[in-house]
Design an enzyme around this catalytic site. Structure first.
Site, PDB file in Angstrom:
ATOM      1  N   CYS A  95      -2.313   9.169   2.792  1.00 38.16           N
ATOM      2  CA  CYS A  95      -2.056   8.697   1.430  1.00 38.16           C
ATOM      3  C   CYS A  95      -3.207   9.121   0.527  1.00 38.16           C
ATOM      4  CB  CYS A  95      -1.888   7.195   1.419  1.00 38.16           C
ATOM      5  SG  CYS A  95      -3.253   6.344   2.186  1.00 38.16           S
ATOM      6  N   GLU A 102       0.894  -1.173   0.000  1.00 38.76           N
ATOM      7  CA  GLU A 102       0.000   0.000   0.000  1.00 38.76           C
ATOM      8  C   GLU A 102       0.923   1.212   0.000  1.00 38.76           C
ATOM      9  OE1 GLU A 102      -3.244  -0.403   0.034  1.00 38.76           O
ATOM     10  OE2 GLU A 102      -3.498  -2.436   0.797  1.00 38.76           O
TER      11      GLU A 102
HETATM   12  P1  NAP Z   1       8.170   5.061   4.812  1.00 45.93           P
HETATM   13  O1  NAP Z   1       9.229   6.040   5.068  1.00 45.93           O
HETATM   14  O2  NAP Z   1       8.183   4.325   3.526  1.00 45.93           O
HETATM   15  O3  NAP Z   1       8.215   4.024   6.032  1.00 45.93           O
HETATM   16  C1  NAP Z   1       7.265   2.997   6.188  1.00 45.93           C
HETATM   17  C2  NAP Z   1       7.868   1.893   7.029  1.00 45.93           C
HETATM   18  O4  NAP Z   1       8.924   1.257   6.315  1.00 45.93           O
HETATM   19  C3  NAP Z   1       8.456   2.361   8.341  1.00 45.93           C
HETATM   20  O5  NAP Z   1       8.134   1.429   9.362  1.00 45.93           O
HETATM   21  C4  NAP Z   1       9.948   2.352   8.044  1.00 45.93           C
HETATM   22  O6  NAP Z   1      10.725   2.214   9.194  1.00 45.93           O
HETATM   23  C5  NAP Z   1      10.058   1.143   7.146  1.00 45.93           C
HETATM   24  N1  NAP Z   1      11.263   1.076   6.309  1.00 45.93           N
HETATM   25  C6  NAP Z   1      12.034   2.094   5.848  1.00 45.93           C
HETATM   26  N2  NAP Z   1      13.052   1.618   5.082  1.00 45.93           N
HETATM   27  C7  NAP Z   1      12.926   0.270   5.056  1.00 45.93           C
HETATM   28  C8  NAP Z   1      13.663  -0.781   4.430  1.00 45.93           C
HETATM   29  N3  NAP Z   1      14.741  -0.544   3.671  1.00 45.93           N
HETATM   30  N4  NAP Z   1      13.251  -2.060   4.615  1.00 45.93           N
HETATM   31  C9  NAP Z   1      12.167  -2.319   5.362  1.00 45.93           C
HETATM   32  N5  NAP Z   1      11.428  -1.363   5.994  1.00 45.93           N
HETATM   33  C10 NAP Z   1      11.794  -0.075   5.827  1.00 45.93           C
HETATM   34  O7  NAP Z   1       6.723   5.715   4.931  1.00 45.93           O
HETATM   35  P2  NAP Z   1       6.167   6.687   6.063  1.00 45.93           P
HETATM   36  O8  NAP Z   1       6.829   8.009   5.939  1.00 45.93           O
HETATM   37  O9  NAP Z   1       6.179   6.003   7.388  1.00 45.93           O
HETATM   38  O10 NAP Z   1       4.633   6.809   5.632  1.00 45.93           O
HETATM   39  C11 NAP Z   1       4.173   7.706   4.687  1.00 45.93           C
HETATM   40  C12 NAP Z   1       3.953   7.033   3.355  1.00 45.93           C
HETATM   41  O11 NAP Z   1       3.037   5.961   3.501  1.00 45.93           O
HETATM   42  C13 NAP Z   1       3.335   7.949   2.304  1.00 45.93           C
HETATM   43  O12 NAP Z   1       3.958   7.728   1.071  1.00 45.93           O
HETATM   44  C14 NAP Z   1       1.874   7.493   2.259  1.00 45.93           C
HETATM   45  O13 NAP Z   1       1.219   7.774   1.066  1.00 45.93           O
HETATM   46  C15 NAP Z   1       2.022   6.036   2.508  1.00 45.93           C
HETATM   47  N6  NAP Z   1       0.777   5.437   3.009  1.00 45.93           N
HETATM   48  C16 NAP Z   1       0.027   4.663   2.166  1.00 45.93           C
HETATM   49  C17 NAP Z   1      -1.178   4.130   2.605  1.00 45.93           C
HETATM   50  C18 NAP Z   1      -2.022   3.276   1.710  1.00 45.93           C
HETATM   51  O14 NAP Z   1      -2.941   2.632   2.205  1.00 45.93           O
HETATM   52  N7  NAP Z   1      -1.767   3.223   0.422  1.00 45.93           N
HETATM   53  C19 NAP Z   1      -1.609   4.384   3.906  1.00 45.93           C
HETATM   54  C20 NAP Z   1      -0.807   5.172   4.744  1.00 45.93           C
HETATM   55  C21 NAP Z   1       0.379   5.683   4.288  1.00 45.93           C
HETATM   56  P3  NAP Z   1      11.400   3.528   9.904  1.00 45.93           P
HETATM   57  O15 NAP Z   1      10.309   4.264  10.566  1.00 45.93           O
HETATM   58  O16 NAP Z   1      12.367   2.925  10.860  1.00 45.93           O
HETATM   59  O17 NAP Z   1      12.076   4.285   8.796  1.00 45.93           O
END
Ligand code: NAP
Ligand code: MG
Length: 523
Positions: free
Chosen positions: A325, A291
């Protein structure tokens, strides 16, 4: 079978009522006394495990405040969690589906009692105002209630239909996949976090949950509820840590059967790639449920109720400061009503008050420094790519508190292929685009690589039907805001670069975490 009433979503709290505001404020006081300053260790095989290093969670609306800490998992902890989960899987997979579902129902009951605490904690940890926190905790309860019920349709042999064949018994059974990892974002740290854990769990899998660093406390709070509800040791392994370290390790691991990820496009695509590579000793093709981000557009045409459209735009753009999102980050207006809609939008957005989540401000701080700096870079770009009609500044303080405050910002006459119109900013920044006519507006809407949410405000039946068929998004809304999907009512998820269209809160979501076996017996 569980004997419960039909699923109904939770209702939302009315904060125009004084008594509800008062109850919320009392919960804030309680949470400040009991939860702020708390430390959450890892939970591995039902035991608390602490680490030498810690992760600190900060109040984004008052960055001088430490909300609490969590353990910071090491690679060895991740390995232990994975091995332990496989051991727990041996018995968990044999539980009756209804017994597993009852744990979700019990967790929902506990969360209903602690609803205000969960809300208040999120106001402090990620800066949600009262209504934003309230709808999120309602959604978390809904996920638990909904997945418990939908599990029933996968229980037992022959749960899916097959055609009768002479002399044989044939049937399909749904079986769990094994052990997976669930990696969640900070923006819905209660609902998405628990939904992404509860769904695979009720289906009979064991899950390692890696919450986002910015929201470890609410995750710890939810894990406590799942334990109190009676989840056996090892079924839910709580692994706060750094995504790039333990997250990456688990995604790579030969013994990881599935990955469910909600987060940014960049991290999601990276995980997809890493997961595709078969490791020595790996027996399966990892299943990946994604997602990802969005660049969600709302079209307003000349037949629309313009006042209603402006309300939809303000709610969709600035709810939780655009950090959804599903947030409306592009407003696409047909030329003949452009000035009227944009003026109204700017006027209405001007009235939004900035402050802390605890003060119940309309616009609060964005989540962290990285986000703040990223959004600031788009504010700098804005005057080159359009006309800044509102905001444009990142004051970094509000009402005497230092925090990651960004003004609600509206940029007019942005071109469709500019960065402001194409890239996910994830803050209170809206690009307004002028369309020649309806068809041009739909073309603009479809001109990004994303496909998450979108909307049309129009009174033309013909155009709404055209959008129903041609608007490329997973969740399409007519004549209302484009955020706030309700579990079971609006199954949620996007396609194209917005994800694998897995539809959380939808009738087939659990199938993402199961495999089917056809069994034939010749009589
Ligand atoms: P993010 O930076 O991609 O992080 C998401 C998760 O991934 C965090 O737990 C992060 O851990 C982890 N992560 C980071 N690098 C990783 C790696 N190399 N391997 C495995 N895990 C890793 O996203 P965010 O800033 O938390 O959230 C915002 C984003 O989520 C936006 O783009 C939004 O659109 C999207 N979103 C989408 C939906 C949907 O349903 N489509 C819903 C909500 C949010 P750390 O915190 O330790 O970095
Ligand atoms: Mg924080």
């Amino acid at each position: 079978m569980i004997k419960v009433q039909e699923y109904r979503p939770q209702s939302f709290t009315d904060f125009t009522k004084e008594e509800n505001v008062k109850a919320y404020q009392e919960a804030l006081t309680k949470v400040r006394k009991e939860l702020v300053g708390k430390h959450y260790p890892l939970i591995i095989d039902g035991k608390e495990v602490d680490t030498a290093e810690k992760l600190t969670s900060i109040n984004p609306c008052d960055t001088a405040e430490v909300v609490g800490t969590t353990a910071k998992a090491t690679i060895q902890d991740a390995e232990n969690a994975l091995q332990g989960a496989w051991k727990a899987f041996e018995s968990w997979k044999k539980w009756d589906m209804d017994a597993r579902a009852r744990i979700l129902l019990k967790a929902a009951a506990i969360l209903k009692r602690r609803r205000l605490e969960a809300c208040a904690l999120m106001s402090i940890e990620v800066g949600k105002n009262y209504a934003e926190a309230d709808v999120e905790v309602a959604e978390a309860i809904d996920f638990l209630e909904y997945y418990a019920r939908s599990a029933m349709k996968y229980a037992g042999f022959g749960s899916s239909e097959t055609t009768w064949f002479e002399g044989e018994e044939n049937g399909l059974m749904s079986i769990p996949l094994g052990v997976g990892v669930s990696i969640s974002p900070w923006n819905f740290p209660c609902a998405i976090f628990i939904g992404m854990a509860a769904a695979p769990i009720v289906a009979g899998n064991c899950v390692i949950v890696k919450p986002a660093e910015d929201a470890g406390l609410i995750a710890g709070f939810m894990v406590d509820i799942m334990r109190e509800a009676g989840l056996p040791a090892g079924v839910l392994q709580f692994l706060p840590g750094v995504g790039k370290e333990v997250g990456e390790y688990l995604v790579n691991h030969a013994k990881t059967r599935f990955i469910t990820f909600t987060g940014s496009r960049a991290v999601g695509l990276h995980i997809n790639e890493v997961a595709a590579k078969v490791q020595p000793g790996q027996k399966w093709i990892k299943r990946v449920v994604m997602e990802l981000g969005g660049k969600d557009g709302l079209i307003v045409d000349e037949t629309a109720d313009l006042d209603n459209a402006i309300t939809a735009a303000v709610q969709g753009a600035f709810g939780f400061n655009g950090q959804k999102c599903s947030a409306m980050s592009r407003l696409i207006v047909v030329d003949s009503v452009y000035d009227e809609v944009v003026n109204g939008f700017v006027e209405r957005a001007k009235a939004l008050k900035m402050g802390t989540g605890e003060e119940n401000a309309n616009v609060t701080a964005v989540v962290n420094e990285m986000s703040f700096n990223k959004i600031k870079s788009y504010l700098e770009l804005a005057p080159q790519e359009g006309k800044v009609l509102l905001g444009g500044e990142a004051p970094g303080e509000a009402n005497g508190k230092q925090g990651y405050y960004i003004q609600p910002t509206i940029v007019g006459d942005v071109q469709r292929d500019s960065r402001l119109a194409q890239e996910e900013i994830f803050g209170p920044v809206v690009a307004v685009l002028r369309a020649k006519d309806w068809q041009d507006a739909l073309d603009i809407a479809n001109s990004t690589e994303y496909g998450l949410t979108g909307g049309v405000c129009s009174n033309s039946r013909e155009r709404l039907e055209q959008a129903r068929a041609e608007f490329e998004v997973g969740n399409l809304y007519f004549n209302r805001k484009i955020t706030g999907a309700i579990v079971g009512v609006q199954p949620f998820g996007g396609y194209n670069m917005s994800g694998t269209d897995s539809k959380a809160g939808g009738p087939d979501y659990l199938a993402n975490f199961m495999q089917l076996k056809t069994v034939t017996e010749r009589w």
